[in-house]
Design an enzyme around this catalytic site. Structure first.
Site, PDB file in Angstrom:
ATOM      1  N   LEU A 501      11.292  78.019  65.871  1.00  0.00           N
ATOM      2  CA  LEU A 501      11.204  78.055  64.452  1.00  0.00           C
ATOM      3  C   LEU A 501      10.371  79.068  63.924  1.00  0.00           C
ATOM      4  O   LEU A 501      10.100  79.703  62.833  1.00  0.00           O
ATOM      5  CB  LEU A 501      10.496  76.921  63.916  1.00  0.00           C
ATOM      6  CG  LEU A 501      10.875  75.375  64.034  1.00  0.00           C
ATOM      7  CD1 LEU A 501       9.975  74.401  63.682  1.00  0.00           C
ATOM      8  CD2 LEU A 501      12.243  75.536  63.107  1.00  0.00           C
ATOM      9  N   GLY A 502       9.215  79.964  64.700  1.00  0.00           N
ATOM     10  CA  GLY A 502       8.520  80.941  64.446  1.00  0.00           C
ATOM     11  C   GLY A 502       7.370  81.388  65.242  1.00  0.00           C
ATOM     12  O   GLY A 502       7.324  80.432  66.498  1.00  0.00           O
ATOM     13  N   GLY A 505      -0.211  82.898  65.071  1.00  0.00           N
ATOM     14  CA  GLY A 505      -1.402  83.464  65.788  1.00  0.00           C
ATOM     15  C   GLY A 505      -1.562  82.894  67.032  1.00  0.00           C
ATOM     16  O   GLY A 505      -2.366  83.086  68.018  1.00  0.00           O
ATOM     17  N   PHE A 506      -1.371  81.602  67.000  1.00  0.00           N
ATOM     18  CA  PHE A 506      -1.973  80.589  68.099  1.00  0.00           C
ATOM     19  C   PHE A 506      -0.784  80.334  69.050  1.00  0.00           C
ATOM     20  O   PHE A 506      -1.032  79.674  70.111  1.00  0.00           O
ATOM     21  CB  PHE A 506      -2.472  79.242  67.451  1.00  0.00           C
ATOM     22  CG  PHE A 506      -3.820  79.445  66.670  1.00  0.00           C
ATOM     23  CD1 PHE A 506      -4.772  79.959  67.249  1.00  0.00           C
ATOM     24  CD2 PHE A 506      -3.565  79.237  65.362  1.00  0.00           C
ATOM     25  CE1 PHE A 506      -6.054  79.917  66.549  1.00  0.00           C
ATOM     26  CE2 PHE A 506      -4.555  79.542  64.496  1.00  0.00           C
ATOM     27  CZ  PHE A 506      -5.925  79.740  65.154  1.00  0.00           C
ATOM     28  N   VAL A 509       6.171  78.079  67.805  1.00  0.00           N
ATOM     29  CA  VAL A 509       6.760  76.844  67.442  1.00  0.00           C
ATOM     30  C   VAL A 509       8.004  76.403  67.518  1.00  0.00           C
ATOM     31  O   VAL A 509       8.984  77.332  67.372  1.00  0.00           O
ATOM     32  CB  VAL A 509       6.393  76.743  65.958  1.00  0.00           C
ATOM     33  CG1 VAL A 509       6.628  75.157  65.663  1.00  0.00           C
ATOM     34  CG2 VAL A 509       5.110  77.045  65.433  1.00  0.00           C
ATOM     35  N   LYS A 523       4.048  72.922  68.979  1.00  0.00           N
ATOM     36  CA  LYS A 523       3.441  74.219  69.153  1.00  0.00           C
ATOM     37  C   LYS A 523       2.958  74.641  70.594  1.00  0.00           C
ATOM     38  O   LYS A 523       2.096  73.851  70.891  1.00  0.00           O
ATOM     39  CB  LYS A 523       2.284  74.255  68.054  1.00  0.00           C
ATOM     40  CG  LYS A 523       1.263  75.423  68.136  1.00  0.00           C
ATOM     41  CD  LYS A 523       0.938  75.463  66.517  1.00  0.00           C
ATOM     42  CE  LYS A 523       1.038  77.169  66.084  1.00  0.00           C
ATOM     43  NZ  LYS A 523       0.933  77.262  64.801  1.00  0.00           N
ATOM     44  N   ASP A 620      -7.544  80.155  58.624  1.00  0.00           N
ATOM     45  CA  ASP A 620      -6.360  80.944  58.455  1.00  0.00           C
ATOM     46  C   ASP A 620      -5.354  80.285  57.703  1.00  0.00           C
ATOM     47  O   ASP A 620      -4.049  79.980  57.706  1.00  0.00           O
ATOM     48  CB  ASP A 620      -5.528  81.038  60.179  1.00  0.00           C
ATOM     49  CG  ASP A 620      -4.762  81.981  60.064  1.00  0.00           C
ATOM     50  OD1 ASP A 620      -4.638  82.919  58.985  1.00  0.00           O
ATOM     51  OD2 ASP A 620      -3.804  82.126  60.753  1.00  0.00           O
TER      52      ASP A 620
END
Ligand SMILES: *[C@@H]1O[C@H](CO)[C@@H](O)[C@H](O)[C@H]1NC(C)=O
Ligand SMILES: *[C@@H]1O[C@H](CO)[C@@H](O)[C@H](O)[C@H]1NC(C)=O
Ligand SMILES: *[C@@H]1O[C@H](CO)[C@@H](O)[C@H](O)[C@H]1NC(C)=O
Ligand SMILES: *[C@@H]1O[C@H](CO)[C@@H](O)[C@H](O)[C@H]1NC(C)=O
Ligand SMILES: *[C@@H]1O[C@H](CO)[C@@H](O)[C@H](O)[C@H]1NC(C)=O
Ligand SMILES: *[C@@H]1O[C@H](CO)[C@@H](O)[C@H](O)[C@H]1NC(C)=O
Length: 824
Positions: A501-502, A505-506, A509, A523, A620
């Site tokens: 999905l994307g 920063g961490f 996903v 995630k 964030d």
């Protein structure tokens, strides 16, 4: 015809209501189940009700606007089992509740010996139920009033305290449960031992201290918001009585302070538009709210590595008097002792000043309100049992408060609160002051460092500490779902790129579908969180507990080797940036929807900051971190991740700062200093982006960025030009801006709030509870000062931008490293 029907529908219920609502009760009258007594203007009603799932009937007082919000119950210990209860006067003018067989279930045991001549029962507009003489309105002559016997609601005008002559105590007590209004375990009262303080007790044990009166409010707390336009507070202390009371200053809004069955004290404000209660503040906000979490001469910091640490000049008890094997039972070893014993010859001891403290328990303290601070010091020095002193009244800087025993329950804050002077041996004091001086220069640099240190880790440790202390008493259950790696790999087609999905920063996903059909978002965290397994599990356990309708739900986690994954609910509408920054999709967001989104984000953030017991700073917050559900309700995602990714270095060398350009407050971008106010800043940026449909970052116009642009238009009185064109030209839409001044006012209000949020100085920015009030139009708006914007090229060279992994430059999260040089 239609109009008539409409009118009939509209008015009929009111007629019925009016017909059965009495204004006063006199002997001979009665209230039966189904009938109500109403205050003059109808704010409160009294009648019979059944709480929650209970079948029992009780006589209670509730708000007309919210008849399930019962603020007082008469027969909380004597329920009526059917609908045949009757409330009326008995022959002696005492109010009594009878059941069908004339059994007495409750009565207004009058404290006065006089028998009323012409008693009436009246419900006053502020919720006080009174038995008085027909033509005598003097409160001193009331025979009986419900405000003397509060239940779980501390209404404006009520008092808590004690009559020192009769010993009669006014206190708030919780319900047993939401189905049972009988007196529960918790109470809010004034502990009159030593110097009086407001406390929450569980049975006879103190569990929370709200503190003592300091001239402004309780123990250096700011009265919820400062300056406070909504309430005034009164604390009265004399030979006859001690009490605490609040008054509401504006009758235009409804507010109550209530204790829930678990002892949590919260202020609620009625939102007429939404017809619901909103939580305005919670008294017990963090770990350190727990009374006596730390031992004697320890101070508690909710953001500390471990919450408890010895005060300067003190060392842990265990290291002096106990062996290592006592660590299993921490409560035994809690507390500190002096490193150097006191001398206590005349004038030979000194005092070390501590700032930003919530003062220690005052149940063994002594006060004098005429002495000044010097006299106070003198008094304390001369009396060998005196361990510390402080000003009594911080508003006028007068009075003297001295402690005559060990100091316990001290909480340390990062701002505000009070000064305390603690007695130390002269040699110890000299040593500390020498150290402080030599560290002085270093301090300026290191100040920012504890704040960048892995807060998540700290709080986790703190909670572990607390769990350990409470072991045996109540073992906290691990409510964490740990997903099997195979299950997750299966659900995401082995993390196929199709499911991706994307990337943030961490980590990345993925969308997944579990066997039973439930959709999830996985995630996959980047591998460098540096966290151990137990820490990670603990962290997730804490975050799983944060449940709010404006937060994305975390289901659990999945762990394999060094791989860590978080499993969230899946939200099909993707994120806010997909809508507001898209020329087509932004048309879908009319003002009502946008306002709903702004409001929802504010609620989610308020929960993270104030209402959850963890106090999470998001760090964030940005449009791509706001997900939208099927009904376009906003849900904040990625909260709590900063806690896990704080970095793990033990020394102050490199710390990772997580955040996104364009949303970062200046103090965070430049100094790595984050606080709730840096989230408030990001929230302000978000509001402006939602209104304008433009990104703060990469905004190209006359001005460098959106904030600058918004500020210029604001100062030139042209704020309406900020509004997204998609909002203005919605063809034929009656609710389009321009044709509707009501909407325009609301937008201007939002712009004003946004500008208040992005002010340069963190202390000028409002907190989230004020933001919510302002958004709802329930609080006056201040004029904003100039926003704090920073331009990327101004970033200090120490901070090197690194590794921006997203394809789309402008929305990616940056992670960069700050190198803080050691001062020496
Ligand atoms: C009741 O309403 C009237 C008219 O709105 C107002 O003048 C009066 O002050 C109200 N009384 C109380 C006790 O609020
Ligand atoms: C509260 O209001 C609802 C709806 O107006 C009504 O059905 C209910 O009976 C009321 N309850 C009480 C205790 O008056
Ligand atoms: C009425 O109350 C009395 C005393 O509390 C009790 O003994 C009696 O059973 C009650 N009657 C009914 C019908 O509940
Ligand atoms: C530590 O444990 C040992 C043996 O278990 C015991 O003899 C000793 O008294 C303990 N020390 C303390 C300070 O409790
Ligand atoms: C407070 O201190 C003043 C000055 O030392 C003294 O005169 C007064 O009696 C004290 N009051 C009480 C209540 O102890
Ligand atoms: C210290 O002061 C308190 C309060 O005035 C008093 O009760 C106590 O006796 C004093 N102790 C000594 C040793 O003077």
């Amino acid at each position: 015809m239609e109009v008539l029907m409409y009118l009939a529908l509209f008015f009929l219920p009111i007629f019925i209501l009016k017909a059965s609502a009495l204004k006063i009760i006199t002997p001979g009258d009665s209230i039966r189940d189904g009938e109500t007594l109403e205050s003059d203007n109808g704010t409160f009603q009294l009648g019979f009700f059944s709480p929650g799932d209970s079948k029992n009937r009780y006589v209670g007082i509730w708000y007309r606007v919210s008849n399930t919000t019962v603020v007082w119950v008469a027969n909380r210990e004597g329920p009526v089992s059917d609908k045949n209860g009757v409330l009326s006067f008995d022959d002696n003018g005492i109010l009594a509740l009878f059941n069908a067989t004339n059994g007495l279930l409750w009565s207004s045991n009058t404290r006065r010996s006089r028998t009323p001549r012409e008693p009436v029962l009246k419900l006053f507009e502020w919720g006080n139920l009174v038995v008085k003489e027909m033509n005598d309105d003097n409160p001193l002559n009331y025979y009986w009033e419900s405000f003397d016997y509060p239940c779980d609601n501390f209404l404006p005008g009520m008092k808590i305290g004690k009559n020192l002559v009769t010993g009669f105590e006014y206190y708030i007590s919780s319900w047993k449960s939401s189905d049972d209004p009988s007196q529960g375990q918790y109470s809010l009262r004034i502990d009159t031992r030593g110097f009086p303080q407001v406390v929450v007790k569980k049975g006879s044990e103190t569990v929370f201290r709200a503190g003592s009166w300091d001239g402004h409010y309780l123990s250096g707390r700011k009265p919820e918001d400062n300056p406070n336009p909504l309430y005034s507070y009164h604390f009265v202390m004399n030979q006859n009585e001690v009490y605490f009371r609040s008054e509401i200053l504006s009758s235009s809004f409804i507010s109550r302070y209530a204790m829930n069955p678990f002892g949590l004290m919260q202020r609620f404000i009625w939102h007429e538009g939404r017809r619901e209660w909103q939580t305005f503040s919670t008294a017990q906000t963090d770990l350190c709210s727990t009374y006596g979490l730390c031992g004697s001469y320890e101070s508690c910091r909710s953001d500390g590595f471990t919450p408890c640490s010895c005060l300067e000049g003190f060392v842990p008890k265990s290291s002096t008097s106990r062996g290592l094997n006592s660590t299993d039972d921490m409560s035994d070893t809690a507390g500190c002792v002096r490193r150097t014993a006191l001398d206590c010859k005349d004038g030979s001891d000194g005092f070390l000043k501590h700032t930003r403290l919530e003062l220690p328990d005052t149940s063994k303290a002594w006060a004098n309100n005429t002495m000044n601070l010097e006299q106070c010091e003198e008094f304390c020095r001369k009396n060998c049992s005196c361990t510390a002193y402080a000003n009594l009244n911080v508003k006028e800087k007068t009075g003297c408060l001295v402690w005559l025993d060990e100091l316990i329950d001290i909480t340390e804050f990062s701002e505000g609160r009070q000064d305390l002077y603690i007695r130390l041996a002269k040699s110890e004091l000299d040593q500390i002051q020498r150290n402080r001086k030599s560290k002085g220069n270093q301090k300026a640099v290191t100040i920012a460092i504890p704040i960048i240190v892995p807060m998540g880790l700290m709080v986790t440790m703190g909670l572990l500490y607390k769990w350990k202390r409470n072991q045996g008493k109540n073992k906290e259950k691990m409510e964490l779902t740990i997903f099997d790696f195979a299950t997750i790999a299966n659900a995401t087609n082995n993390f196929s790129s199709v499911n991706k999905l994307g990337q943030g920063g961490f980590g990345s996903v993925y969308k997944g579908v579990l066997k039973e059909g439930r959709e999830i978002a996985v995630k996959r965290l980047s591998k460098d969180s540096g966290q151990g397994l137990d820490e990670f599990k603990n962290e997730v356990t804490l975050i799983v507990k944060l449940q709010h309708r404006n937060l994305v739900k975390l289901f659990g986690c999945c762990i394999k080797g060094y791989e860590r994954m978080l499993i969230y609910e899946y939200l099909p509408n993707k994120s806010l940036d997909n809508f507001i920054f898209d020329k087509e999709r932004n048309k879908f967001l009319d003002w009502q929807r946008r306002f709903h989104i702004i409001d929802g984000i504010a609620r989610g953030l308020l929960y993270l900051h104030h209402d959850s017991r963890l106090r999470i700073i998001h760090r964030d917050l940005k449009a791509s971190n706001i997900l939208l559900d099927n009904n376009m309700n906003p849900k904040i995602s990625d909260f709590g991740l900063a806690r896990m990714f704080g970095g793990d270095q033990t020394e102050d060398k490199t710390r990772r700062v997580v955040g996104t350009y364009g949303y970062m407050s200046p103090e965070y971008a430049f100094h790595g200093r984050f606080s709730m106010k840096s989230d408030v800043f990001s929230f302000g940026v978000l509001i402006l982006e939602i209104i304008t449909g433009k990104r703060n970052r990469g905004y190209s116009d006359l001005d460098n960025n959106l904030l600058q642009h918004a500020w210029r238009l604001w100062t030139e009185g042209r704020s309406l030009e900020l509004i997204d064109k998609a909002l203005v030209h919605t063809d034929g839409d009656a609710a389009a801006v321009g044709s509707n001044t009501c909407i325009t006012t609301e937008i201007i209000r939002c712009i004003n709030v946004a500008l208040l949020c992005v002010q340069q100085r963190p202390e000028d920015r409002p907190n989230m509870s004020s933001v919510l009030l302002m958004l709802g139009g329930e609080s006056t708006l201040l004029q904003p000062n100039q926003p704090g914007y920073f331009i990327e090229k101004d970033l200090p060279p120490l901070m090197a931008a690194a590794d921006c992994r997203s394809q789309e430059q402008s929305i990616c999260s940056n992670e960069f490293t700050i190198t803080v040089l050691d001062a020496r």
